[in-house]
Design a protein around this motif. Structure first.
Motif, PDB file in Angstrom:
ATOM      1  N   THR A  12      41.352   4.145  18.977  1.00 18.10           N
ATOM      2  CA  THR A  12      41.731   4.622  20.302  1.00 18.10           C
ATOM      3  C   THR A  12      42.541   3.514  20.950  1.00 18.10           C
ATOM      4  OG1 THR A  12      39.708   5.919  20.463  1.00 18.10           O
ATOM      5  CG2 THR A  12      40.835   5.383  22.530  1.00 18.10           C
ATOM      6  N   ARG A  13      43.685   3.881  21.489  1.00 17.31           N
ATOM      7  CA  ARG A  13      44.577   2.877  22.081  1.00 17.31           C
ATOM      8  C   ARG A  13      44.465   2.803  23.602  1.00 17.31           C
ATOM      9  NH1 ARG A  13      48.126   1.531  17.900  1.00 17.31           N
ATOM     10  NH2 ARG A  13      48.135   3.052  16.223  1.00 17.31           N
ATOM     11  N   LEU A  15      42.355   2.612  26.416  1.00 19.54           N
ATOM     12  CA  LEU A  15      40.954   2.322  26.688  1.00 19.54           C
ATOM     13  C   LEU A  15      40.664   2.184  28.174  1.00 19.54           C
ATOM     14  CD1 LEU A  15      40.363  -0.422  23.983  1.00 19.54           C
ATOM     15  CD2 LEU A  15      39.760   1.989  23.853  1.00 19.54           C
ATOM     16  N   GLY A 116      43.005  -1.965  20.972  1.00 18.66           N
ATOM     17  CA  GLY A 116      42.340  -0.688  20.782  1.00 18.66           C
ATOM     18  C   GLY A 116      40.870  -0.869  20.497  1.00 18.66           C
ATOM     19  N   ASP A 122      35.203   7.603  14.744  1.00 20.05           N
ATOM     20  CA  ASP A 122      36.581   7.501  14.245  1.00 20.05           C
ATOM     21  C   ASP A 122      36.593   7.291  12.732  1.00 20.05           C
ATOM     22  OD1 ASP A 122      37.682   7.693  16.855  1.00 20.05           O
ATOM     23  OD2 ASP A 122      37.517   5.521  17.134  1.00 20.05           O
TER      24      ASP A 122
END
Length: 149
Positions: A12-13, A15, A116, A122
């Motif tokens: 996830t970038r 945040l 990230g 994930d």
């Protein structure tokens, strides 16, 4: 091979982060409103300085009740000893870190900056997609084999 799948492809970038001087209850409200169980703590330059989890927040509430002091800054309760991972690491390595260190999430750091975060979910998503891709490839090979034999 699963080792060819990289953390950068599943992390996830965007945040939700907090600063060390954020108020604990403001951070708790942020966790609740975004339905997340933890968040990176970054300084003004974007360097990772800690992680704040639900457990850290509970410890802060208990300590506050015990000392009759409600709240305080995130820096007083955040976890400072961090396990981080590179975006170039493979998913297999991330899975190993999750099982060895019993973490739910790992901050992804590149050139000493937070870029990230990757979670156990994930990694499971990456494995599922990889397995589906491999299964499709095997089915195509089987179909090609039966066509020619």
């Amino acid at each position: 091979m699963l080792k060819s799948v990289k953390v950068r492809d599943y992390m996830t970038r965007n945040l939700i982060t907090v600063k060390p001087d954020s108020e604990l209850f403001a951070a708790i409200q942020l966790l609740l409103s975004h339905h997340i169980s933890g968040t990176p703590v970054v300084d003004d330059t974007g360097h990772l300085v800690g992680m704040l989890s639900e457990g850290d927040c509970l410890k802060g509430i208990i300590a506050g009740a015990y000392h009759e002091e409600v709240g305080g800054q995130v820096s007083a309760y955040m976890t400072r000893e961090l396990q981080v991972i590179s975006p170039e690491a493979d998913i297999f390595h991330a899975a190993q870190l999750f099982t060895q260190h019993r973490r739910r999430r790992l901050p992804v750091v590149e050139n000493d900056r937070l870029v990230g975060q990757i979670s156990r979910c994930d990694v499971l998503r990456a494995v599922k997609e990889f397995a589906q891709h491999e299964l499709k490839g095997a089915m195509v090979q089987a179909e090609e084999y039966t066509e020619f034999h």
